[in-house]
Design an enzyme around this catalytic site. Structure first.
Site, mmCIF file in Angstrom:
data_model
loop_
_atom_site.group_PDB
_atom_site.id
_atom_site.type_symbol
_atom_site.label_atom_id
_atom_site.label_comp_id
_atom_site.label_asym_id
_atom_site.label_seq_id
_atom_site.Cartn_x
_atom_site.Cartn_y
_atom_site.Cartn_z
ATOM 1 N N GLY A 103 44.217 24.077 38.510
ATOM 2 C CA GLY A 103 43.309 22.948 38.351
ATOM 3 C C GLY A 103 43.002 22.099 39.685
ATOM 4 N N CYS A 130 49.945 27.611 40.159
ATOM 5 C CA CYS A 130 49.299 26.714 41.109
ATOM 6 C C CYS A 130 49.481 25.204 40.634
ATOM 7 C CB CYS A 130 47.840 26.925 41.372
ATOM 8 S SG CYS A 130 47.503 25.992 43.218
ATOM 9 N N TYR A 131 48.527 24.761 40.271
ATOM 10 C CA TYR A 131 48.552 23.159 39.528
ATOM 11 C C TYR A 131 49.456 23.425 38.581
ATOM 12 C CZ TYR A 131 47.508 18.758 37.075
ATOM 13 O OH TYR A 131 47.663 17.302 36.709
ATOM 14 N N HIS A 217 47.756 32.568 43.041
ATOM 15 C CA HIS A 217 46.739 33.039 41.825
ATOM 16 C C HIS A 217 47.047 34.409 41.745
ATOM 17 C CE1 HIS A 217 44.845 29.089 41.254
ATOM 18 N NE2 HIS A 217 44.893 29.072 42.660
ATOM 19 N N GLU A 219 45.914 35.948 38.901
ATOM 20 C CA GLU A 219 44.615 36.534 38.214
ATOM 21 C C GLU A 219 43.524 36.830 39.138
ATOM 22 O OE1 GLU A 219 45.791 33.375 38.608
ATOM 23 O OE2 GLU A 219 44.365 32.093 38.582
ATOM 24 N N ASP A 275 25.624 43.621 22.853
ATOM 25 C CA ASP A 275 26.151 42.656 21.807
ATOM 26 C C ASP A 275 25.765 42.736 20.326
ATOM 27 O OD1 ASP A 275 27.362 42.113 24.007
ATOM 28 O OD2 ASP A 275 26.475 40.022 24.237
ATOM 29 N N LYS A 417 33.024 40.735 27.346
ATOM 30 C CA LYS A 417 32.199 41.803 27.313
ATOM 31 C C LYS A 417 32.847 43.174 27.628
ATOM 32 C CE LYS A 417 27.593 42.742 27.861
ATOM 33 N NZ LYS A 417 26.505 41.771 26.955
#
Ligand code: XMP
Length: 561
Positions: A103, A130-131, A217, A219, A275, A417
């Site tokens: 963040g 991180c944060y 990070h 991710e 979708d 998605k």
């Protein structure tokens, strides 16, 4: 879902709208919000999820949603929630562990957001990123301070010991992506540094009791072994079993839909986009003929689009479909309209009118199906309103009479998605439909610069057909975000045989993109460009020149209008 840019336009008090990239009905509904007519009060149906889950508490990092996506890729259900979400909501998700996201704040600032006490009191594993790591440090009695040097970009991680379950299967010195200014000065009591980088003596910490912090990070794609670390957290530390598969999802949602809908009737606006197509197929498997799809042909679709959609859904899947040929109505309303935003508004309004008329003919309907996806839900929540409030506004179907009190049914609202595509494939939908490139709601109308007339539509359809055909033959369709032709309002001189011609200029657009917010023009092979150009000028009457658009987004947009 990408936010559409707002283009100031003196003539039309509308803007380009949010889109999940498909020719999705929500887009029309949003355009039509400005219409008069009483909004329908919708009762939202919340699907209950029965999975073990990892909860990502969001402290505002741009990567928060990506963490959830990575965990899902490990077959573990994961939700992103606001960092101050009450325990009752979390408990209902059957949490097996928490991840505290990154963040923009600094934990030592006044009113810096922190994790709720239940995160620690639950005795479930916690991973701070991180944060999130700094929040753990502060809350459990350590010290965070501004680092002397900010650390952005690649670093090499050195493991102090490879015993930690978090590092199982990792190479010794993995590359990691850092993006932080603050650093851990003193770890909380009971914590040890498990790894370091050149600038962060405590790049990873753990307390031997299920609480971990990562300064980098995991991710992002720049941390190549990041997903392995997240997988270790989910499986080795939280003890997840990995039951989040699309096969399970389908089974459970069919049961849930049956339960929710009972003997009720559902309407779904079918667009041909991924979708709405997956929603229709899933609902049809659950409740069969209680579902009616309305497919509006607005006259702005590609060549063979109508036939193809009807073939798949009507002939192959046996769905009840009302096919409305409304081309005349749309083209009449579009006559002499040149402003792109007015085109969008007109098309949106007309769509709602047609949809409303058809829905009324069916008699009493209980549910309106919608292809809302998880990023849409998250974006709505992040934009200030509650998710359900904003999402509902998508569905306040401006024209539908208030007496038709519809509940929303959104079976995909927890999916990304790529998960939707997997569901589509597992439901037996044709690959061609599942991997379809996005097509804008207003269709070909925004690919004809200037006014939209029948003969121009035919020219564009023919050119577009050639483009698609050649791109597919070259096996590039799935690698490109979008590929299409634009009919410009430029005419130029040419020569064909012994004659001079004065014909239209067609522009080709082919872009690559990951997230639609940015895009690059595709470096298509010259030979392919030559074939496309050659075929268009030879086969499409009225066109004598073809150009290739070599601008990225930004500064250009993908569409020309
Ligand atoms: P731009 O042109 O802004 O487009 O780079 C980004 C994506 O959105 C699609 N697009 C639309 N989709 N209604 C839609 O449903 C619209 O009005 C609209 N305008 C653009 C575009 O095709 C691309 O995928």
């Amino acid at each position: 879902m990408a936010k559409r840019k707002t283009k100031k336009n003196p003539d039309a008090d509308v803007h380009r709208v949010t889109t999940s990239g498909d020719i999705e009905v929500s887009t029309y509904l949003e355009i039509a919000q400005g219409m008069s007519g009483k909004p329908v009060a919708t009762r939202e149906v919340e699907p209950a999820l029965e999975h073990e889950s990892i909860i990502v508490m969001d402290f505002g990092s741009q990567y928060s949603l990506l963490i959830a996506r990575r965990i899902r890729e490990c077959n573990v259900y994961c939700e992103l929630v606001a960092h101050d979400t009450p325990w009752e909501k979390i408990e209902a998700l059957n949490p097996k562990g928490f991840i505290l996201s990154g963040g923009p704040a600094s934990v030592y600032q006044k009113n810096a957001p922190l994790a709720p006490a239940y995160v620690y009191e639950s005795h479930l594993p916690v991973l701070g990123i991180c944060y999130g790591m700094q929040a753990i440090t502060k809350q459990l009695g350590g010290l965070v301070a501004p680092g002397e040097k900010k650390e952005y970009g690649y670093s090499i991680l050195h493991l102090n010991s490879s015993d930690s379950p978090l590092f199982a299967g990792l190479e010794d010195t993995p590359a990691v992506w850092m993006s932080h200014g603050d650093r851990i000065e003193e770890m909380p009591p009971g914590f040890h540094a498990l790894a370091y980088t050149e600038n962060s003596p405590v790049a990873v910490m753990g307390n031997g009791n299920g609480i971990y912090g990562l300064q980098f990070h995991p991710e992002v794609a720049h941390t190549p072994q990041g997903t392995a670390i997240l997988r270790n957290f989910a499986y080795k530390i939280c003890g997840c079993k990995g039951n989040w598969t699309m096969g399970n999802f389908i089974q459970e949602s069919i049961a849930r839909i049956k339960n929710q809908v009972g003997k009720g009737k559902i309407i779904n606006a079918l667009s041909g986009g991924v979708d709405s197509a997956v929603v229709a197929t899933l609902l049809h498997q659950a409740v069969g003929d209680q579902l009616t799809c309305i497919f509006v042909d607005n006259g702005l679709l590609r060549r063979e689009e109508v036939e193809r959609t009807l073939k798949v859904f009507d002939e192959n899947l046996g769905m009840k479909i009302i096919h409305v040929n409304a081309a005349d109505r749309f083209l009449y309303r579009l006559k002499s309209v040149t402003d792109p935003e007015v085109k969008r508004k007109v098309i949106g309004e007309e769509f709602i009118e047609v949809f409303e008329e058809e829905a009324n003919k069916i008699g009493k309907v209980d549910f309106l199906a919608q292809g809302t996806l998880y990023p849409d839900v998250i974006e709505s929540a992040a934009s200030g309103s509650t998710a359900s409030a904003k999402i509902k506004s998508h569905h306040n179907v401006g024209g539908l009479p208030a007496r038709m009190r519809l509940s929303l049914i959104e079976p995909l609202r927890y999916l990304f998605k790529d998960e939707v595509r997997q569901v589509g494939l597992q439901l037996g939908m044709p690959e061609e439909m599942v991997w379809r490139q996005p097509f804008p709601g207003p269709g070909l109308a925004i690919r004809i610069i200037g006014d939209v007339a029948r003969e121009k539509l035919e020219i564009l359809r023919s050119a577009d057909f050639i483009v698609m055909n050649e791109i597919k033959k070259a096996n590039l369709y799935r690698h490109l975000w979008q590929t299409f032709a634009v009919l410009t309002d430029v005419k130029s001189t040419g020569v064909m045989g012994d004659y001079r011609t004065y014909g239209y200029l067609v522009a080709l657009r082919a872009v690559t993109s990951d997230d639609v917010m940015t895009a690059d023009w595709a470096r298509l092979p010259y030979d392919l460009l030559a074939r496309i150009s050659n075929r268009i000028v030879n086969e499409v009457q009225g066109v004598n020149r073809v150009v290739y658009d070599i601008t990225s987004k930004p500064p250009s947009t993908i569409e020309w209008e």
